[in-house]
Design a protein around this motif. Structure first.
Motif, PDB file in Angstrom:
ATOM      1  N   PHE A 143       0.837  -1.207   0.000  1.00  0.00           N
ATOM      2  CA  PHE A 143       0.000   0.000   0.000  1.00  0.00           C
ATOM      3  C   PHE A 143       0.874   1.259   0.000  1.00  0.00           C
ATOM      4  O   PHE A 143       0.632   2.209  -0.755  1.00  0.00           O
ATOM      5  CB  PHE A 143      -0.906  -0.010   1.239  1.00  0.00           C
ATOM      6  CG  PHE A 143      -1.959   1.061   1.227  1.00  0.00           C
ATOM      7  CD1 PHE A 143      -3.217   0.820   0.675  1.00  0.00           C
ATOM      8  CD2 PHE A 143      -1.706   2.312   1.767  1.00  0.00           C
ATOM      9  CE1 PHE A 143      -4.195   1.816   0.662  1.00  0.00           C
ATOM     10  CE2 PHE A 143      -2.675   3.312   1.757  1.00  0.00           C
ATOM     11  CZ  PHE A 143      -3.924   3.060   1.200  1.00  0.00           C
ATOM     12  N   ASN A 165       2.006 -10.119  -9.910  1.00  0.00           N
ATOM     13  CA  ASN A 165       0.713 -10.698  -9.559  1.00  0.00           C
ATOM     14  C   ASN A 165       0.505 -10.688  -8.044  1.00  0.00           C
ATOM     15  O   ASN A 165      -0.603 -10.451  -7.554  1.00  0.00           O
ATOM     16  CB  ASN A 165       0.629 -12.115 -10.121  1.00  0.00           C
ATOM     17  CG  ASN A 165      -0.803 -12.587 -10.218  1.00  0.00           C
ATOM     18  OD1 ASN A 165      -1.691 -11.812 -10.581  1.00  0.00           O
ATOM     19  ND2 ASN A 165      -1.036 -13.840  -9.857  1.00  0.00           N
ATOM     20  N   SER A 168      -0.402  -7.198  -7.066  1.00  0.00           N
ATOM     21  CA  SER A 168      -1.806  -6.964  -7.431  1.00  0.00           C
ATOM     22  C   SER A 168      -2.742  -7.595  -6.397  1.00  0.00           C
ATOM     23  O   SER A 168      -3.711  -6.970  -5.942  1.00  0.00           O
ATOM     24  CB  SER A 168      -2.061  -7.566  -8.827  1.00  0.00           C
ATOM     25  OG  SER A 168      -3.439  -7.691  -9.062  1.00  0.00           O
ATOM     26  N   TRP A 169      -2.414  -8.821  -6.011  1.00  0.00           N
ATOM     27  CA  TRP A 169      -3.266  -9.535  -5.049  1.00  0.00           C
ATOM     28  C   TRP A 169      -3.238  -8.857  -3.670  1.00  0.00           C
ATOM     29  O   TRP A 169      -4.265  -8.685  -3.029  1.00  0.00           O
ATOM     30  CB  TRP A 169      -2.780 -10.988  -4.936  1.00  0.00           C
ATOM     31  CG  TRP A 169      -3.675 -11.835  -4.101  1.00  0.00           C
ATOM     32  CD1 TRP A 169      -4.816 -12.453  -4.493  1.00  0.00           C
ATOM     33  CD2 TRP A 169      -3.512 -12.133  -2.715  1.00  0.00           C
ATOM     34  NE1 TRP A 169      -5.370 -13.135  -3.436  1.00  0.00           N
ATOM     35  CE2 TRP A 169      -4.603 -12.953  -2.339  1.00  0.00           C
ATOM     36  CE3 TRP A 169      -2.571 -11.792  -1.754  1.00  0.00           C
ATOM     37  CZ2 TRP A 169      -4.763 -13.428  -1.043  1.00  0.00           C
ATOM     38  CZ3 TRP A 169      -2.720 -12.255  -0.462  1.00  0.00           C
ATOM     39  CH2 TRP A 169      -3.805 -13.068  -0.121  1.00  0.00           C
ATOM     40  N   MET A 171      -2.634  -5.735  -3.032  1.00  0.00           N
ATOM     41  CA  MET A 171      -3.347  -4.457  -3.103  1.00  0.00           C
ATOM     42  C   MET A 171      -4.861  -4.682  -3.059  1.00  0.00           C
ATOM     43  O   MET A 171      -5.588  -3.948  -2.397  1.00  0.00           O
ATOM     44  CB  MET A 171      -2.964  -3.702  -4.388  1.00  0.00           C
ATOM     45  CG  MET A 171      -1.565  -3.114  -4.378  1.00  0.00           C
ATOM     46  SD  MET A 171      -1.273  -2.045  -2.937  1.00  0.00           S
ATOM     47  CE  MET A 171      -2.538  -0.810  -3.173  1.00  0.00           C
ATOM     48  N   HIS A 172      -5.282  -5.689  -3.779  1.00  0.00           N
ATOM     49  CA  HIS A 172      -6.719  -6.021  -3.787  1.00  0.00           C
ATOM     50  C   HIS A 172      -7.182  -6.389  -2.380  1.00  0.00           C
ATOM     51  O   HIS A 172      -8.201  -5.879  -1.890  1.00  0.00           O
ATOM     52  CB  HIS A 172      -6.942  -7.172  -4.771  1.00  0.00           C
ATOM     53  CG  HIS A 172      -8.249  -7.866  -4.622  1.00  0.00           C
ATOM     54  ND1 HIS A 172      -9.460  -7.209  -4.727  1.00  0.00           N
ATOM     55  CD2 HIS A 172      -8.551  -9.168  -4.374  1.00  0.00           C
ATOM     56  CE1 HIS A 172     -10.441  -8.084  -4.545  1.00  0.00           C
ATOM     57  NE2 HIS A 172      -9.917  -9.274  -4.327  1.00  0.00           N
ATOM     58  N   ARG A 175      -7.143  -3.322   0.013  1.00  0.00           N
ATOM     59  CA  ARG A 175      -8.282  -2.414  -0.216  1.00  0.00           C
ATOM     60  C   ARG A 175      -9.574  -3.029   0.321  1.00  0.00           C
ATOM     61  O   ARG A 175     -10.434  -2.323   0.849  1.00  0.00           O
ATOM     62  CB  ARG A 175      -8.408  -2.122  -1.714  1.00  0.00           C
ATOM     63  CG  ARG A 175      -7.332  -1.176  -2.220  1.00  0.00           C
ATOM     64  CD  ARG A 175      -7.595  -0.775  -3.661  1.00  0.00           C
ATOM     65  NE  ARG A 175      -6.751   0.330  -4.050  1.00  0.00           N
ATOM     66  CZ  ARG A 175      -5.742   0.230  -4.928  1.00  0.00           C
ATOM     67  NH1 ARG A 175      -5.470  -0.923  -5.503  1.00  0.00           N
ATOM     68  NH2 ARG A 175      -5.031   1.288  -5.236  1.00  0.00           N
ATOM     69  N   ARG A 176      -9.662  -4.319   0.172  1.00  0.00           N
ATOM     70  CA  ARG A 176     -10.877  -4.995   0.652  1.00  0.00           C
ATOM     71  C   ARG A 176     -10.988  -4.847   2.174  1.00  0.00           C
ATOM     72  O   ARG A 176     -12.073  -4.545   2.704  1.00  0.00           O
ATOM     73  CB  ARG A 176     -10.795  -6.467   0.256  1.00  0.00           C
ATOM     74  CG  ARG A 176     -12.105  -7.145   0.197  1.00  0.00           C
ATOM     75  CD  ARG A 176     -11.959  -8.471  -0.486  1.00  0.00           C
ATOM     76  NE  ARG A 176     -13.186  -9.228  -0.367  1.00  0.00           N
ATOM     77  CZ  ARG A 176     -13.358 -10.428  -0.864  1.00  0.00           C
ATOM     78  NH1 ARG A 176     -12.375 -11.001  -1.527  1.00  0.00           N
ATOM     79  NH2 ARG A 176     -14.484 -11.066  -0.717  1.00  0.00           N
ATOM     80  N   LEU A 178      -9.517  -2.553   4.030  1.00  0.00           N
ATOM     81  CA  LEU A 178      -9.718  -1.139   4.372  1.00  0.00           C
ATOM     82  C   LEU A 178     -11.160  -0.705   4.131  1.00  0.00           C
ATOM     83  O   LEU A 178     -11.749   0.014   4.949  1.00  0.00           O
ATOM     84  CB  LEU A 178      -8.755  -0.258   3.562  1.00  0.00           C
ATOM     85  CG  LEU A 178      -7.268  -0.430   3.879  1.00  0.00           C
ATOM     86  CD1 LEU A 178      -6.402   0.393   2.934  1.00  0.00           C
ATOM     87  CD2 LEU A 178      -6.974  -0.038   5.328  1.00  0.00           C
ATOM     88  N   ARG A 179     -11.723  -1.148   3.010  1.00  0.00           N
ATOM     89  CA  ARG A 179     -13.122  -0.776   2.716  1.00  0.00           C
ATOM     90  C   ARG A 179     -14.056  -1.305   3.795  1.00  0.00           C
ATOM     91  O   ARG A 179     -14.974  -0.621   4.233  1.00  0.00           O
ATOM     92  CB  ARG A 179     -13.543  -1.358   1.371  1.00  0.00           C
ATOM     93  CG  ARG A 179     -13.333  -0.401   0.220  1.00  0.00           C
ATOM     94  CD  ARG A 179     -13.893  -0.982  -1.050  1.00  0.00           C
ATOM     95  NE  ARG A 179     -15.324  -1.185  -0.974  1.00  0.00           N
ATOM     96  CZ  ARG A 179     -15.987  -2.157  -1.614  1.00  0.00           C
ATOM     97  NH1 ARG A 179     -15.338  -3.018  -2.358  1.00  0.00           N
ATOM     98  NH2 ARG A 179     -17.293  -2.254  -1.512  1.00  0.00           N
TER      99      ARG A 179
END
Lengths: 191, 200
Positions: A143, A165, A168-169, A171-172, A175-176, A178-179
């Motif tokens: 992040f 990859n 990417s994973w 970060m995904h 974010r999940r 954190l959301r």
């Protein structure tokens, strides 16, 4: 303003040039501080870590390979120093919890919070800081590099020593998490 | 595209890591999925609000640089205290270089006159490794060694054949950097060509 290129400065610093190294520090200190602050979560530890990063860089600059990216190398030192710091702090906190269970007082945990009377944006920023501070270390590093520092997944992968990859994973997933934690602040709380 | 995949691609898209083909597929999904559009808006707000977490004053950075400089000075003065003074160190290396060159030069001088045993002239490669490494990392030392080597070669130059002199002048550290095996090979070649020197 020093107009020497970064490659020239690095080469001079490798030969023991203190002034060239000082210029490299001036060029990178804010970005490195940003990373270690995101990892440590407070200014006091970030200050110690940033100093440690540049001292390590000075001691090891002889082993830096010309032709590779100096900032990537610095970021790698910063991330490694931060992850080591987080492990050490986790051990200390576990010991504190154990001491407290035995009735021995330990330092209290602090979480960042917006000052009284601050705006909604400040409040959200403080909550994000707190939530990012709760992410696992490697997610936090991804992040910090991608969102705060604007690195591409490829550059972040080079710093972290993993595949694009994986970045990417992470970060995904970050974010999940954190959301989920910030739903009410992001206006997504539909309940 | 399903919502699960769209969520992963939304994250990639925010990082500018989505290929045009995948981006087109994501946009197509978003146009028909209000839940994923809401997700995208939430992630975008999160991204925008994250900002720079550490904003420090110019005074802070001046202090930061000063403290770092002081720590580097302490490290360097510790190194200086632990190591012999550069002058002494250079003289020590220079003395070693001269002795090695004297050995190599003596061999050339003798080799022009009579065959010699290999062991009598081949310098010890291991003993020279620290000198070579130190010279590589210290431009001042490298210059000192270079100067001494050139001076020594000139001293023995009269007895060197033309090819050896050119080779040595072109690379003053040549004799220090060749291995024992290489020296034996050179001696062997000399033996073949002139009948002088080389291993017996």
């Amino acid at each position: 303003m020093d107009e020497r290129s970064e490659a020239e400065l690095v080469e001079e610093a490798r030969r023991g040039g203190r002034e060239a190294f000082a210029e490299l520090v001036r060029r990178h200190e804010r970005r490195i501080y940003g990373v270690v602050y995101r990892m440590a979560g407070n200014n006091s530890d970030a200050d110690d870590l940033a100093q440690e990063v540049f001292l390590t860089a000075w001691k090891a600059i002889g082993s830096f390979r010309s032709g590779s990216s100096f900032y990537t190398w610095l970021y790698r030192i910063a991330v490694n120093a931060s992850l080591t710091f987080l492990k050490k702090r986790a051990r200390e906190r576990n010991r504190t919890v154990f001491d407290e269970s035995l009735g021995v007082a330990g330092p209290s945990r602090m979480s960042p919070s917006a000052p009284e009377g601050s705006s909604a944006a400040d409040e959200l920023k403080a909550r994000i800081e707190e939530a990012v501070g709760g992410l696992p270390g490697h997610f936090r590093a991804a992040f910090a590099l991608v969102v705060d520092q604007g690195l591409s997944h490829a550059d972040a992968a080079r710093v972290l020593g993993c595949s694009e990859n994986t970045v990417s994973w992470r970060m995904h997933k970050a974010r999940r998490i954190l959301r989920e934690r910030l739903k009410s602040f992001l206006g997504e709380d539909r309940s | 595209m399903r919502c699960g995949e769209a969520e992963r691609r939304l994250s990639d898209d925010l990082d500018g890591a989505l290929s045009p083909r995948r981006k087109a597929r994501l946009e197509a999904h978003l146009s028909s999925c209000p839940a994923c559009r809401a997700s995208r808006d939430g992630l975008a707000r999160l991204q925008a609000a994250a900002g720079d977490p550490a904003d420090r004053s110019p005074e802070y950075w001046a202090g930061f640089e000063g403290r770092l400089e002081a720590k580097i000075s302490a490290i360097e003065s510790g190194r200086d205290a632990a190591a012999p003074s550069p002058v002494w160190r250079r003289w020590a290396w220079a003395a070693l270089a001269v002795s090695v060159l004297a050995a190599a030069g003596a061999w050339f001088t003798l080799a022009r006159r009579a065959p010699v045993a290999t062991e009598a002239w081949i310098p010890s490669g291991d003993a020279l490794i620290p000198l070579i490494e130190a010279a590589e990392g210290d431009p001042g030392l490298e210059q000192d060694v270079d100067r001494l080597v050139r001076a020594s070669l000139e001293e023995f130059g009269g007895s060197l054949d033309a090819d050896a002199a050119v080779l040595s002048t072109a690379d003053p550290l040549f004799w220090e950097s060749v291995s024992d095996d290489e020296l034996r090979a050179i001696a062997s070649e000399l033996e073949k060509e002139s009948g002088l020197g080389g291993p017996k």
